[in-house]
Scaffold this motif. Structure first.
Motif, PDB file in Angstrom:
ATOM      1  N   ASP A 167       0.563  -4.142  18.072  1.00 47.10           N
ATOM      2  CA  ASP A 167       0.837  -4.216  16.741  1.00 47.10           C
ATOM      3  C   ASP A 167       1.993  -5.374  16.572  1.00 47.10           C
ATOM      4  O   ASP A 167       2.879  -5.548  17.418  1.00 47.10           O
ATOM      5  N   TYR A 168       1.671  -6.070  15.541  1.00 49.82           N
ATOM      6  CA  TYR A 168       2.566  -7.033  14.992  1.00 49.82           C
ATOM      7  C   TYR A 168       2.902  -6.587  13.865  1.00 49.82           C
ATOM      8  O   TYR A 168       2.818  -7.490  12.822  1.00 49.82           O
ATOM      9  N   GLY A 169       3.982  -5.608  13.602  1.00 49.91           N
ATOM     10  CA  GLY A 169       4.368  -5.284  12.446  1.00 49.91           C
ATOM     11  C   GLY A 169       3.638  -4.128  12.047  1.00 49.91           C
ATOM     12  O   GLY A 169       2.602  -3.893  12.383  1.00 49.91           O
ATOM     13  N   PRO A 170       4.023  -3.440  10.803  1.00 43.10           N
ATOM     14  CA  PRO A 170       3.021  -2.182  10.361  1.00 43.10           C
ATOM     15  C   PRO A 170       1.860  -2.564   9.821  1.00 43.10           C
ATOM     16  O   PRO A 170       1.049  -1.553   9.669  1.00 43.10           O
ATOM     17  N   ASP A 171       1.649  -3.869   9.283  1.00 45.60           N
ATOM     18  CA  ASP A 171       0.325  -4.259   8.798  1.00 45.60           C
ATOM     19  C   ASP A 171      -0.365  -5.161   9.643  1.00 45.60           C
ATOM     20  O   ASP A 171      -1.680  -5.766   8.989  1.00 45.60           O
ATOM     21  N   TYR A 172      -0.447  -5.401  11.055  1.00 46.94           N
ATOM     22  CA  TYR A 172      -1.139  -6.468  11.788  1.00 46.94           C
ATOM     23  C   TYR A 172      -1.223  -5.877  12.891  1.00 46.94           C
ATOM     24  O   TYR A 172      -0.442  -5.798  13.602  1.00 46.94           O
ATOM     25  N   SER A 173      -2.404  -5.663  13.510  1.00 49.26           N
ATOM     26  CA  SER A 173      -2.840  -5.259  15.083  1.00 49.26           C
ATOM     27  C   SER A 173      -3.962  -6.312  15.584  1.00 49.26           C
ATOM     28  O   SER A 173      -4.780  -6.782  14.683  1.00 49.26           O
ATOM     29  N   ALA A 174      -4.034  -6.483  16.753  1.00 50.79           N
ATOM     30  CA  ALA A 174      -4.908  -7.450  17.381  1.00 50.79           C
ATOM     31  C   ALA A 174      -5.174  -6.888  18.844  1.00 50.79           C
ATOM     32  O   ALA A 174      -4.329  -6.318  19.736  1.00 50.79           O
ATOM     33  N   THR A 175      -6.521  -7.047  19.100  1.00 51.54           N
ATOM     34  CA  THR A 175      -6.892  -6.770  20.457  1.00 51.54           C
ATOM     35  C   THR A 175      -6.489  -7.964  21.365  1.00 51.54           C
ATOM     36  O   THR A 175      -6.210  -9.085  20.561  1.00 51.54           O
ATOM     37  N   GLU A 176      -6.059  -7.877  22.497  1.00 50.02           N
ATOM     38  CA  GLU A 176      -5.818  -9.040  23.422  1.00 50.02           C
ATOM     39  C   GLU A 176      -6.504  -8.985  24.626  1.00 50.02           C
ATOM     40  O   GLU A 176      -6.894  -7.903  25.239  1.00 50.02           O
ATOM     41  N   GLY A 189      -9.567 -10.366  25.358  1.00 54.54           N
ATOM     42  CA  GLY A 189     -11.004 -10.452  25.616  1.00 54.54           C
ATOM     43  C   GLY A 189     -11.571 -12.112  25.366  1.00 54.54           C
ATOM     44  O   GLY A 189     -10.480 -12.833  25.049  1.00 54.54           O
ATOM     45  N   THR A 190     -12.586 -12.160  25.335  1.00 52.05           N
ATOM     46  CA  THR A 190     -13.233 -13.513  25.140  1.00 52.05           C
ATOM     47  C   THR A 190     -12.947 -13.919  23.786  1.00 52.05           C
ATOM     48  O   THR A 190     -12.769 -14.993  23.364  1.00 52.05           O
ATOM     49  N   VAL A 191     -13.475 -13.007  22.797  1.00 55.13           N
ATOM     50  CA  VAL A 191     -13.279 -13.116  21.146  1.00 55.13           C
ATOM     51  C   VAL A 191     -12.423 -12.035  20.903  1.00 55.13           C
ATOM     52  O   VAL A 191     -12.641 -10.870  21.064  1.00 55.13           O
ATOM     53  N   ASP A 192     -11.084 -12.125  20.525  1.00 52.26           N
ATOM     54  CA  ASP A 192     -10.210 -11.052  20.348  1.00 52.26           C
ATOM     55  C   ASP A 192     -10.378 -10.626  18.448  1.00 52.26           C
ATOM     56  O   ASP A 192     -10.781 -11.688  17.844  1.00 52.26           O
ATOM     57  N   VAL A 193      -9.694  -9.661  18.247  1.00 49.20           N
ATOM     58  CA  VAL A 193     -10.058  -9.104  16.794  1.00 49.20           C
ATOM     59  C   VAL A 193      -8.828  -8.779  16.434  1.00 49.20           C
ATOM     60  O   VAL A 193      -8.179  -8.217  16.900  1.00 49.20           O
ATOM     61  N   GLY A 194      -8.342  -9.391  15.065  1.00 54.41           N
ATOM     62  CA  GLY A 194      -7.201  -9.230  14.230  1.00 54.41           C
ATOM     63  C   GLY A 194      -7.481  -8.389  13.248  1.00 54.41           C
ATOM     64  O   GLY A 194      -8.549  -8.434  12.410  1.00 54.41           O
ATOM     65  N   LEU A 195      -6.635  -7.290  12.952  1.00 57.62           N
ATOM     66  CA  LEU A 195      -6.914  -6.564  11.592  1.00 57.62           C
ATOM     67  C   LEU A 195      -5.363  -6.812  10.688  1.00 57.62           C
ATOM     68  O   LEU A 195      -4.371  -6.488  11.201  1.00 57.62           O
ATOM     69  N   ASN A 196      -5.780  -7.556   9.664  1.00 55.11           N
ATOM     70  CA  ASN A 196      -4.821  -8.007   8.838  1.00 55.11           C
ATOM     71  C   ASN A 196      -4.724  -7.127   7.534  1.00 55.11           C
ATOM     72  O   ASN A 196      -5.523  -7.034   6.671  1.00 55.11           O
ATOM     73  N   ALA A 251       3.471 -21.430  11.252  1.00 50.32           N
ATOM     74  CA  ALA A 251       3.869 -20.740  12.707  1.00 50.32           C
ATOM     75  C   ALA A 251       3.500 -19.412  12.219  1.00 50.32           C
ATOM     76  O   ALA A 251       3.562 -18.820  11.157  1.00 50.32           O
ATOM     77  N   PHE A 252       3.070 -18.656  13.237  1.00 50.27           N
ATOM     78  CA  PHE A 252       3.100 -17.265  13.492  1.00 50.27           C
ATOM     79  C   PHE A 252       3.143 -16.623  14.803  1.00 50.27           C
ATOM     80  O   PHE A 252       3.418 -17.578  15.859  1.00 50.27           O
ATOM     81  N   PRO A 253       3.435 -15.421  14.986  1.00 50.76           N
ATOM     82  CA  PRO A 253       3.727 -14.994  16.366  1.00 50.76           C
ATOM     83  C   PRO A 253       2.470 -15.260  17.271  1.00 50.76           C
ATOM     84  O   PRO A 253       1.523 -15.058  16.950  1.00 50.76           O
ATOM     85  N   GLY A 254       2.784 -16.078  18.174  1.00 55.83           N
ATOM     86  CA  GLY A 254       1.698 -16.563  19.146  1.00 55.83           C
ATOM     87  C   GLY A 254       1.384 -18.083  19.049  1.00 55.83           C
ATOM     88  O   GLY A 254       0.546 -18.361  19.688  1.00 55.83           O
TER      89      GLY A 254
END
Length: 118
Positions: free
Chosen positions: A38-47, A49-56, A95-98
Motif C-alpha cells: 500500500d502507498y497510502g489509502p488509495d493506491y496499492s501495487a504488486t512488486e 513481478g515481470t510486469v507489476d500492477v498498480g491499483l489507483n 516525482a512519485f514514490p519510487g
C-alpha cells in the motif's frame, strides 16, 4: 520485435480502482493470489513481478482506462524522444514514490506513461 533497446519495455500497468479500491484489491488477491504493497489509502501495487500492477483509487489522479507504463533508464532523454516523435505530452515529468514519470498520448490516442527510478 527484439529490436528495442535493452531494458526499455512495459513493466507496469496501472488500473483505475475509483469506485471500489478495497474490493478491487481483495478481488485480485483472492482470484490470483497477488500480494499488494500500500502507498497510502488509495493506491496499492504488486512488486517484484515481470510486469507489476498498480491499483489507483485516487480521484484526482486515476485515469478511466488502464495505463501501460514503460520503464527507461534516462527519463529526460525519453521525454525528448517522445516529444520529438510527435507524442503529445499529457503530463510533464513529476516525482512519485519510487521514481519519476511523465504521461503522453500516442498518434492513436492511447495514453501511456514512461518512468525511471532515477
Amino acid at each position: 520485435m527484439g529490436d528495442e533497446p535493452a531494458g526499455i519495455r512495459i513493466d507496469y500497468v496501472e488500473l483505475p480502482s475509483l469506485t471500489a479500491h478495497e474490493l478491487t484489491r481483495a478481488f485480485y488477491t483472492k482470484a490470483f493470489g497477488w500480494r499488494f504493497a500500500d502507498y497510502g489509502p488509495d493506491y496499492s501495487a504488486t512488486e517484484g513481478g515481470t510486469v507489476d500492477v498498480g491499483l489507483n483509487g485516487q480521484h484526482d489522479d486515476a485515469l478511466s482506462a488502464p495505463l501501460p507504463v514503460v520503464r527507461v533508464e534516462d527519463l529526460d532523454k525519453a521525454f525528448d524522444a517522445v516529444a520529438d516523435s510527435g507524442g503529445i505530452i499529457a503530463r510533464p515529468i513529476f516525482a512519485f514514490p519510487g521514481g519519476r514519470r511523465f504521461h503522453f498520448i500516442d498518434p492513436s490516442g492511447n495514453e501511456l506513461a514512461v518512468w525511471s527510478t532515477r
